[in-house]
Design a protein around this motif. Structure first.
Motif: not given
Lengths: 114, 114
Positions: A41-44, A89, A104-106, B35, B37, B43, B88, B90, B107
């Motif tokens: 539920g959050k961003g990176p 990530f 980004f990686g998976q 981005y 996701q 991503l 999502l 971002l 988020s």
């Protein structure tokens, strides 16, 4: 093509143990790498970064290692805690000199067992 | 200092409609990136704006567009929505645009296309 790969989709560790999350990248010209943590539920969330002129960088309980010879990046988390459970990530910045673009990686899901 | 703010948090649309998402960067940050996701693709970079100019663009169709205002706030627009646009979205901000810039993410906006 563009790719940043992680070796394992899921990693399960015991609370208190050390965790190592691996990442392989394909572009030898990439010179900046970042690790992100994403909770549900959050961003990176930024964890730690490293530039290609370094082999190792340490933060609070985290260490990033960069091996340019084999194009490999790893994130080590010391004394893993339940709050470390998340998706991790790796990302490389492959923009030109005046632009930014993260590849980004998976992602690797870290599960911490109590 | 407030983080990256994205609105709305959740959005439900139907196929064929269009949608506008909003992003307010960290105060003082001039670069905004977007981005997408998804569980399948991970991503993926959409585009980056700096000083109201698009600096970089990912491999997305022209239905995806964005802009940045003089106060660095950014919007992205998706026209003629398709089911596959459910994701999502971002937004990330950084001080400047460049290969060594640390990106801070919001988020996200969870878009569902029915």
């Amino acid at each position: 093509g563009e790719s940043v790969g992680l070796h394992l989709p899921t990693l399960s560790v015991q609370e208190g143990d050390n965790s190592i999350i691996n990442c392989a990248y394909s572009n030898s010209a990439s010179d900046y790498f970042i690790w992100y943590k994403q909770e549900s539920g959050k961003g990176p969330q930024f964890i730690i970064d490293i530039r290609s002129n370094m082999d190792k960088r340490q933060g609070q309980r985290v260490t990033v290692l960069l091996n340019k010879t084999v194009k490999h990046l790893s994130l080590q988390i010391a004394a893993t805690q339940p709050g470390d459970s998340a998706v991790y990530f790796c990302a490389e910045n492959r923009g030109s000199s005046n632009t930014g673009k993260l590849i980004f990686g998976q992602g690797t899901t870290l599960q911490v067992k109590p | 200092k407030a983080g990256v703010t994205q609105t709305p948090r959740y959005l439900i649309k139907t196929r064929g409609q269009q949608v506008t998402l909003s992003c307010s960067p960290i105060s003082g940050h001039r670069s905004v990136s977007w981005y997408q996701q998804t569980p399948g693709q991970g991503l993926q970079f959409l585009f980056e704006y700096f000083s109201e100019t698009q600096r970089n663009k990912g491999n997305f169709p022209g239905r995806f567009s964005g802009r940045q205002f003089s106060n660095s706030r950014s919007e992205m627009n998706v026209s003629t929505l398709e089911l596959g646009d459910s994701a999502l979205y971002l937004c990330a901000s950084s001080l400047y645009s460049g290969t060594n810039e640390k990106l801070f993410f919001g988020s996200g906006t969870q878009l569902s296309v029915l």
